[in-house]
Design a protein around this motif. Sequence first.
Motif, PDB file in Angstrom:
ATOM      1  N   ALA A   1       1.627   0.704   5.062  1.00 22.79           N
ATOM      2  CA  ALA A   1       1.565   1.964   5.826  1.00 22.79           C
ATOM      3  C   ALA A   1       2.640   2.941   5.358  1.00 22.79           C
ATOM      4  N   LEU A   2       3.806   2.407   5.001  1.00 22.81           N
ATOM      5  CA  LEU A   2       4.892   3.272   4.519  1.00 22.81           C
ATOM      6  C   LEU A   2       4.483   3.947   3.198  1.00 22.81           C
ATOM      7  N   ALA A   3       3.877   3.158   2.290  1.00 23.24           N
ATOM      8  CA  ALA A   3       3.424   3.745   1.014  1.00 23.24           C
ATOM      9  C   ALA A   3       2.405   4.848   1.293  1.00 23.24           C
ATOM     10  N   VAL A   4       1.486   4.580   2.218  1.00 28.33           N
ATOM     11  CA  VAL A   4       0.424   5.552   2.527  1.00 28.33           C
ATOM     12  C   VAL A   4       1.021   6.839   3.107  1.00 28.33           C
ATOM     13  N   LYS A   5       1.986   6.696   4.015  1.00 34.58           N
ATOM     14  CA  LYS A   5       2.614   7.888   4.605  1.00 34.58           C
ATOM     15  C   LYS A   5       3.349   8.698   3.534  1.00 34.58           C
ATOM     16  N   THR A   6       4.010   7.994   2.614  1.00 36.33           N
ATOM     17  CA  THR A   6       4.745   8.675   1.546  1.00 36.33           C
ATOM     18  C   THR A   6       3.775   9.471   0.676  1.00 36.33           C
ATOM     19  N   ILE A   7       2.649   8.828   0.312  1.00 37.57           N
ATOM     20  CA  ILE A   7       1.669   9.500  -0.556  1.00 37.57           C
ATOM     21  C   ILE A   7       1.060  10.688   0.194  1.00 37.57           C
ATOM     22  N   ALA A   8       0.733  10.490   1.476  1.00 45.20           N
ATOM     23  CA  ALA A   8       0.128  11.579   2.260  1.00 45.20           C
ATOM     24  C   ALA A   8       1.065  12.780   2.308  1.00 45.20           C
TER      25      ALA A   8
END
Length: 331
Positions: A34-41
Amino acid sequence: MSTRETTLTRHLLMQQQASPGATGEFSVLMSQIALAVKTIAYDLSRAGLVDILGATGDINIQGEVTQKLDRIANDAFLQAFEYGELVSDLVSEEMEQPAQIQGNTDKGKYVIFVDPLDGSSNIDVDVTIGSIFSVHRRPAGSGDDLSRALHLPGRQQVAAGYALYGPNTMLIYTTGKGVHGFTLDPRIREFLLTHEDIRIPSRGSTYSINEGRRLEWYPSTRGYIDYVQQKDKATNRPYSGRYVGSLVADFHRTLIKGGIFLYPADPKNTNGKLRLMYECAPLAMVIEAAGGRASTGTQRILDLVPTALHQRVPLLIGSSEDVTLAESFYK
Ligand code: AFP
């Protein structure tokens, strides 16, 4: 947000409590994803404003032009798993060899397969793109031995899912029991449970395929597409055609509304285009957990034993009745 709403963290804790013997490690792993996804978003949300659009000048392992955001998304996944000794290695569309995760060398119960930014040729035109991930238990071995040991069939996945970067940022995952979807609340930067236990309709009325390749198609593909385009009230035909060109976006629509997505083989691309281990297998796990099916036309995707980390396979995926009918054209 009301404190009664279910955040991803709360959902994971509830799942953990309901699974006797759970150590909590999987919950931490999902938080790292989820952290990776938030960073990419976040990076995507300012892509037109800072200098991160366009190509890097490099070509990736698939022979495709690497976009700057492909590289940024790959780094976001690599960094999210650093330390914590949960994930030992990451296999990515962007890297020829598995990468060892910093701080976790030869440690970690899991390996991750990821397409960090799927549909990246759509970045420059602000169309929905995504990330796809697959979680496996780490097999024994190191170096070349580990690379070979990573040829794991999709049916052994521990979990799989994808993120969508569209009007909302979404995270969808399954561990094989139920498919759950979360939407990022931008006020509190938390994923909230918005789609509990997603089920795909057993039949849809939409087909999704790149029709520009029609002249290349085998008669089996042409026969099936001719079939869905014919008029027949009883079977809701003709189906509507929808094609975004980002697998995650076409897949998500198919999952929610039903229907079928196809990227078939043709005489030029005898294995189709899509990659087995970090595109087809994870989405196959999601679709099956939602009641749908995924096939090459002749074999169940989750039963395929990979012969290479970046192997391509043909893909027919979606509502169970639609996929079964499509398969009958490939026999
Ligand atoms: P890109 O990441 O290069 O945009 O490729 C996207 C993709 O792998 C997948 O997301 C699409 O479904 C598929 O390719 C589209 O391929 P065609 O352009 O050949 O239809």
